[in-house]
Scaffold this motif. Sequence first.
Motif: not given
Length: 583
Positions: A57, A60-61, A66, A71-74, A523, A529
């Motif tokens: 995350s 990639q975010q 992030a 974070q974990i995804g969003e 994820y 997400n």
Amino acid sequence: MLNTTPTSTPARLTTPAASKLPRALLWVVGLIYILAGLFFRDPWKSDDVIGLAAMLSALQQPSWQAIITPQIGELAYAEGGPLHIWLGALSIYLLSPFFQWFSSELDANILASRLPNLLYFLILITTLWQGVFRLAKQKAAQPLPLPFGGEPSPIDYGRMIADAALLLCVATIGILWRLHETSAVPLSLALYSSALYALSLYSKRPRTATILLTLALAGTLLNQGLGAAFSLGFGIILAFVLCVSLRPYAKQLLWVIFGTALLCSLWILPAQQSNYWWQQWWLWHQAQLHWPDPSSILRSGRDLLWFLWPTWPLALIAVWQWRAWLRFAHIAIPLSLAIGPLCYLLFAQQAFEPEYTWLVIPSATLAAFSLPTLRRGAINSFDWFAVMCFSLITATIWLGWIALHTGWPPKIAHSIARQTQGFDTSIAWPALVVAIIGSLAWLMLVLWRLRTHPPALWRGTVLSAGGLITAWLLLVTLWMPALDYARSYRHVSHQLAQQIHALTPNSCVRTVNLGLGQRASFYVFDALNFSFNSKCRYILQQTSPKLSASEQDIFPFPTTEIWRGRRGGDRNEMFRLLDTQAF
């Protein structure tokens, strides 16, 4: 008077008992220990896959936030600290493109995320050995001089104690799996070991010791949060209070505190820019503590009995045998570093393995100093217990593997089949060969102990470490495919992703009762997400196949099940993808 060393000592040792352990054997033990099970498998829930999801995350975010606030995804992952996530994400960023030349992007990311564990393990074994070696060489730690000579030299004695501490740390049951996962635990062990080394270094190089202690304390806060930092910090302060050789350097604690605050502020100040994340981080810390509760204390005490085996009985023996030396560095420093975590556990709401690991380094150190105080009968009992225990475990692992592939014994085979329903039981011959070689090596080690009766005091620690490593090697060679099948979310995540991608474009999917480990798995494997909008048309529900249809339908509105799935053989967990606008 306080600086006077007692005239007697509980340690009794001859030169043959402190004979040198071959360095090649130590390196072989260490390499097999850390490499077996580190690669060529999927991340498992919970902390293993959660750590990897936070690393991915961060890369990639789209928002730089992030990276600062994990974070974990969003989803805001406001627990512990970000240091191990930063290091793992850096490894993925630098090395994953290289690994993608011969593997998929997903497998390359998994492989790159685990490479920092090699660095953590190297720091752990190096600082632990050097720290214990320095403590054991001190005058107060030396064994009693023999009437006609023959006691080991301080260097030989220190090397023997350091070797024993390292092997006892490796033989600790509770950290075996934890050192192979992408979580905060491997780095935590390295930081605690570095703190032990820094405290042992003060009498010779106080400036270097202060810098190293500052880095260890600041790294602990950034890695596992305030609880771990307070635990280590309290242990450090107590060491300066108890240990007479550290008291002249007590003013250095001000520099340690100042340096720690300065380093941590470099993260705290930008992290506070995310008000929601920072608020959740504080709420998480508050939820970790409560007033001492007898049930929580008893639960932690019960868990520590197996987690710290075989070091905790030896550590207690060391404290008792060396009770007149509590103000000297070789006992005062590891004892202080153990008291800090124990005090934290009294107030911990739900202490578990990440918190128990704080006791591993001081327990292994104290346990090593107990060995020269034991009588020959006690040492032999320690040897034979290791031989019998790990021989039985090895035989059990082989028996289970035979049952998996042949169906005999039938009861064991039936039990295994329920856990691995649908698993392809084909034999991986290279892994089988490695397992056979490992078993033969254990047999040779046992025969060596039976035939030669070695006088070296490290023989029991070699048996304990060798037996545990053999059991671990058999698990990762014979059982890793089955364990991966039973514990990995790769296949169920792919199935869910296919169903979600088949929905109308940009479909909104929210979750109900989805665990953090499961969210992280989806994820990692398929970059799924999920929304937090309560008006989403589609719902991913985590439930149990043991529940009836009416018990699974917990919604006040009608739903239609589009898909359901679970891991192979999992009888406690199931996922349902539901459409709320089918009527």
